[in-house]
Design a protein around this motif. Structure first.
Motif, PDB file in Angstrom:
ATOM      1  N   LEU A  70      42.672  42.600  38.807  1.00 53.14           N
ATOM      2  CA  LEU A  70      41.294  43.065  38.606  1.00 53.14           C
ATOM      3  C   LEU A  70      40.948  44.157  39.604  1.00 53.14           C
ATOM      4  N   TYR A  71      41.257  43.924  40.873  1.00 54.97           N
ATOM      5  CA  TYR A  71      40.941  44.912  41.899  1.00 54.97           C
ATOM      6  C   TYR A  71      41.756  46.194  41.725  1.00 54.97           C
ATOM      7  N   THR A  72      43.059  46.033  41.506  1.00 56.32           N
ATOM      8  CA  THR A  72      43.919  47.219  41.485  1.00 56.32           C
ATOM      9  C   THR A  72      43.821  48.007  40.184  1.00 56.32           C
ATOM     10  N   TYR A  73      43.340  47.368  39.114  1.00 54.69           N
ATOM     11  CA  TYR A  73      43.093  48.101  37.880  1.00 54.69           C
ATOM     12  C   TYR A  73      41.653  48.633  37.817  1.00 54.69           C
ATOM     13  N   THR A  74      40.761  48.100  38.686  1.00 50.79           N
ATOM     14  CA  THR A  74      39.366  48.530  38.690  1.00 50.79           C
ATOM     15  C   THR A  74      39.102  49.611  39.733  1.00 50.79           C
ATOM     16  N   PHE A  75      39.653  49.397  40.942  1.00 52.87           N
ATOM     17  CA  PHE A  75      39.384  50.319  42.043  1.00 52.87           C
ATOM     18  C   PHE A  75      40.593  51.200  42.316  1.00 52.87           C
ATOM     19  N   PRO A  76      40.384  52.438  42.737  1.00 51.59           N
ATOM     20  CA  PRO A  76      41.505  53.269  43.196  1.00 51.59           C
ATOM     21  C   PRO A  76      42.069  52.712  44.491  1.00 51.59           C
ATOM     22  N   ALA A  77      43.263  53.170  44.858  1.00 51.22           N
ATOM     23  CA  ALA A  77      43.946  52.625  46.035  1.00 51.22           C
ATOM     24  C   ALA A  77      43.121  52.796  47.299  1.00 51.22           C
ATOM     25  N   GLY A  78      42.374  53.902  47.402  1.00 48.81           N
ATOM     26  CA  GLY A  78      41.558  54.117  48.589  1.00 48.81           C
ATOM     27  C   GLY A  78      40.485  53.062  48.746  1.00 48.81           C
ATOM     28  N   ALA A  79      39.822  52.679  47.664  1.00 46.40           N
ATOM     29  CA  ALA A  79      38.791  51.644  47.729  1.00 46.40           C
ATOM     30  C   ALA A  79      39.396  50.287  48.055  1.00 46.40           C
ATOM     31  N   TYR A  80      40.547  49.988  47.466  1.00 51.30           N
ATOM     32  CA  TYR A  80      41.203  48.722  47.779  1.00 51.30           C
ATOM     33  C   TYR A  80      41.678  48.702  49.230  1.00 51.30           C
ATOM     34  N   GLY A  81      41.944  49.880  49.785  1.00 52.77           N
ATOM     35  CA  GLY A  81      42.286  49.950  51.195  1.00 52.77           C
ATOM     36  C   GLY A  81      41.175  49.424  52.087  1.00 52.77           C
ATOM     37  N   VAL A  82      39.918  49.628  51.680  1.00 53.45           N
ATOM     38  CA  VAL A  82      38.778  49.081  52.430  1.00 53.45           C
ATOM     39  C   VAL A  82      38.858  47.557  52.474  1.00 53.45           C
ATOM     40  N   VAL A  83      39.135  46.952  51.325  1.00 49.53           N
ATOM     41  CA  VAL A  83      39.253  45.487  51.255  1.00 49.53           C
ATOM     42  C   VAL A  83      40.383  45.005  52.156  1.00 49.53           C
ATOM     43  N   SER A  84      41.537  45.657  52.076  1.00 52.82           N
ATOM     44  CA  SER A  84      42.685  45.258  52.898  1.00 52.82           C
ATOM     45  C   SER A  84      42.360  45.357  54.374  1.00 52.82           C
ATOM     46  N   GLU A  85      41.660  46.421  54.761  1.00 58.31           N
ATOM     47  CA  GLU A  85      41.342  46.607  56.175  1.00 58.31           C
ATOM     48  C   GLU A  85      40.379  45.537  56.676  1.00 58.31           C
ATOM     49  N   PHE A  86      39.315  45.269  55.939  1.00 56.04           N
ATOM     50  CA  PHE A  86      38.326  44.296  56.398  1.00 56.04           C
ATOM     51  C   PHE A  86      38.915  42.894  56.458  1.00 56.04           C
ATOM     52  N   TYR A  87      39.762  42.532  55.510  1.00 47.32           N
ATOM     53  CA  TYR A  87      40.359  41.208  55.569  1.00 47.32           C
ATOM     54  C   TYR A  87      41.398  41.113  56.684  1.00 47.32           C
ATOM     55  N   ALA A  88      41.946  42.251  57.094  1.00 47.46           N
ATOM     56  CA  ALA A  88      42.815  42.240  58.271  1.00 47.46           C
ATOM     57  C   ALA A  88      41.998  41.935  59.522  1.00 47.46           C
ATOM     58  N   TYR A  89      40.845  42.591  59.681  1.00 41.84           N
ATOM     59  CA  TYR A  89      39.962  42.272  60.806  1.00 41.84           C
ATOM     60  C   TYR A  89      39.535  40.800  60.751  1.00 41.84           C
ATOM     61  N   ALA A  90      39.233  40.331  59.557  1.00 40.07           N
ATOM     62  CA  ALA A  90      38.790  38.949  59.405  1.00 40.07           C
ATOM     63  C   ALA A  90      39.846  37.960  59.884  1.00 40.07           C
ATOM     64  N   GLY A  91      41.121  38.292  59.686  1.00 38.11           N
ATOM     65  CA  GLY A  91      42.179  37.406  60.143  1.00 38.11           C
ATOM     66  C   GLY A  91      42.139  37.185  61.644  1.00 38.11           C
ATOM     67  N   PHE A  92      41.920  38.258  62.399  1.00 38.85           N
ATOM     68  CA  PHE A  92      41.841  38.133  63.857  1.00 38.85           C
ATOM     69  C   PHE A  92      40.624  37.311  64.277  1.00 38.85           C
ATOM     70  N   LEU A  93      39.481  37.651  63.712  1.00 35.10           N
ATOM     71  CA  LEU A  93      38.251  36.975  64.113  1.00 35.10           C
ATOM     72  C   LEU A  93      38.239  35.509  63.699  1.00 35.10           C
ATOM     73  N   ALA A  94      38.875  35.186  62.586  1.00 28.92           N
ATOM     74  CA  ALA A  94      38.925  33.787  62.149  1.00 28.92           C
ATOM     75  C   ALA A  94      39.629  32.918  63.180  1.00 28.92           C
ATOM     76  N   VAL A  95      40.676  33.447  63.794  1.00 29.10           N
ATOM     77  CA  VAL A  95      41.391  32.688  64.824  1.00 29.10           C
ATOM     78  C   VAL A  95      40.504  32.461  66.038  1.00 29.10           C
ATOM     79  N   VAL A  96      39.806  33.513  66.475  1.00 31.17           N
ATOM     80  CA  VAL A  96      38.942  33.396  67.652  1.00 31.17           C
ATOM     81  C   VAL A  96      37.824  32.385  67.399  1.00 31.17           C
TER      82      VAL A  96
END
Length: 499
Positions: free
Chosen positions: A31-57
């Motif tokens: 759904l995401y990769t057929y709906t959004f261009p790669a640049g927009a999906y990059g935003v999702v990937s980046e924010f969930y990467a930050y979320a991984g660090f903060l979830a541990v803390v």
């Protein structure tokens, strides 16, 4: 029921919630990769990467601390849950308030001016998930695996439903009825922000379902235990953060290290993030094992046959991991359709990431040495060293190899962690792991994958037939060398049993 079989059954239940739930959630990747261009999906990937660090803390390592203190004397065991839960509630409330206060400058610093709402949404998501981690740990400790699984699946089903509604149903309804309330409320400029809203609502539903775990808690009873609990648990934060560096750092820094313009860097990040999702089955397997394994290891530690049992667990874990590695890599021509055409140029990293996550699971098995001997600080140094290696390799390889460098850094890091943890375990808590069999399975998996690539790529064999034949060959070999002696041993015991 034997302890290994009991652990396997618990892993299966946790795996059911993780695999079924995550598989349903994984259907959102198309759904995401057929709906959004790669640049927009990059935003999702980046924010969930930050979320991984903060979830541990924000979890403060209190899951593991709760498991440890729960098995001590009665007053300590009784106070462990209110102490950990009370601290989590207070700390996460303070975090949310802080993020609300700095949302505007933080959004500008992340290069998302005008989207301070992303910061607030993620703060709320992270707080909900961190607070929920302890009730989930209590369900695991009480071996209420089915309730655990039901709540996890409910959360994911809500998230999927809302994603479909926000990204497909709502835009179509707004287009069909432009004068309706739905059309006036719908904001097409929010884009991937609707993904974050769906996640937040699902996290809220999860907390509501966990409400029984909050009843009758007398937080005052846990106050004397907070200091010793944190003293044990906080080194786990360093371990968890180091683990997040190893797992998430690449997606957090990729757009800053690639030698292209910002839009192209974000596009490449989206491609890598989507292909990383194709290694999700191995991640789920490791996660399901960890859910069941951690309380099992603590509960079984005092028994005379604990170490041989841990060795058998490792043996069968590696068999399952190699089987999953082959199931994905031998059928990669089918899995690639789960992501949009624009994203498929990154498929070459999938086998590397699968193997890296398999080594992560091996490390999870090996890490019992510092958890059972209360050497969490030394275990933290292992993870910190691995994190330093990950940072160095990403800084070195990303500008040269792009996201391929990140994939190889994952493998180098997790492989190194497994080796160092094994060597330290031999000193502090020696377990007779069957290294010969473990290496044989790993080598067999790599050889079968390589043979498949040669037969399909160079010789033009049918990928479905070739993959199925090689997978069947591995299963047959495992049945003869690893499971047939087990079955014969059980048959002999039954034959010798009186009556």
């Amino acid at each position: 029921m034997s302890p290994v079989r009991k652990l396997a059954s618990q892993t299966a239940v946790y795996g059911l919630s993780s695999i079924v739930g995550r598989f349903l959630n994984y259907l959102l990747v198309p759904l995401y990769t057929y709906t959004f261009p790669a640049g927009a999906y990059g935003v999702v990937s980046e924010f969930y990467a930050y979320a991984g660090f903060l979830a541990v803390v924000l979890a403060f390592g209190l899951e593991t601390g709760y498991f440890r203190f729960r098995h001590r004397d009665e007053p300590t065991a009784r106070a462990a849950y209110p102490a950990a839960l009370g601290f989590l509630l207070a700390a996460n409330l303070a975090f949310v308030l802080a993020m609300v206060a700095v949302r505007e400058p933080l959004a500008r610093w992340l290069r998302y001016p005008g989207h301070a709402d992303y910061v607030v949404l993620f703060a709320l998501i992270l707080a909900c998930d961190a607070i929920a981690s302890l009730p989930f740990a209590r369900l695991r400790a009480e071996q209420r695996a089915w309730r655990f699984a039901a709540i996890k699946c409910a959360e994911i089903l809500v998230a999927i439903t809302l994603n479909l509604a926000f990204l497909l149903g709502w835009p179509k309804a707004a287009a069909l009825w432009p004068d309706s309330l739905l059309a006036r409320v719908y904001d097409p400029t929010m884009g991937v922000g609707y993904i974050f809203w769906a996640n937040l609502i699902a996290s809220g539903v999860k907390l509501l379902l966990l409400a029984p775990q909050f009843r009758g808690i007398r937080f005052r009873d846990g106050l004397p235990l907070i200091r010793p609990l944190l003293a044990y648990s906080l080194p786990m934060v360093a371990i968890g953060l180091a683990g997040m560096v190893n797992e998430m750092l690449d997606r957090a820094i990729l757009k800053y290290l690639l030698p292209y313009d910002p839009a192209e860097n974000l596009r490449i990040l989206g491609i890598y993030g989507a292909c990383y999702k194709l290694s999700v089955l191995m991640t789920l397997f490791v996660q399901a094992f960890r859910y069941a394994g951690e309380p099992f290891f603590f509960a079984y530690a005092g028994r005379a046959d604990a170490k041989p049992t841990y060795a058998r667990v490792m043996h069968y874990f590696v068999i399952g991991g190699v089987l999953l590695f082959l199931a994905v890599t031998l059928y990669l021509d089918a899995f690639k359709y789960l992501i949009g055409p624009e994203y498929r140029e990154g498929l070459e990293v999938v086998p590397i990431l699968l193997l890296a996550n398999l080594f992560l699971g091996i490390y999870v098995n090996l890490s019992i040495w510092y958890k059972l001997t209360d050497r969490t600080l030394l275990g933290a140094w292992v993870s910190i060293g691995a994190a330093a290696l990950t940072v160095a390799l990403n800084l070195w390889w990303i500008p040269i190899l792009g996201y391929r460098g990140s994939a190889w850094a994952h493998l180098a890091c997790y492989g190194g962690m497994a080796v160092v943890s094994y060597l330290l375990g031999r000193r502090y808590y020696p377990v007779p792991y069957p290294l010969g069999r473990i290496f044989a399975h790993l080598l067999c998996g790599l050889l079968l994958y390589r043979l498949d690539r040669e037969l399909v790529g160079s010789c033009g064999w049918n990928p479905w037939t070739t993959g199925s034949a090689l997978l069947a060959l591995y299963l047959a070999g495992v049945s003869v060398t690893d499971f047939r002696p087990l079955w014969l041993g059980r048959r002999t015991l039954h034959q010798r049993a009186p009556g």
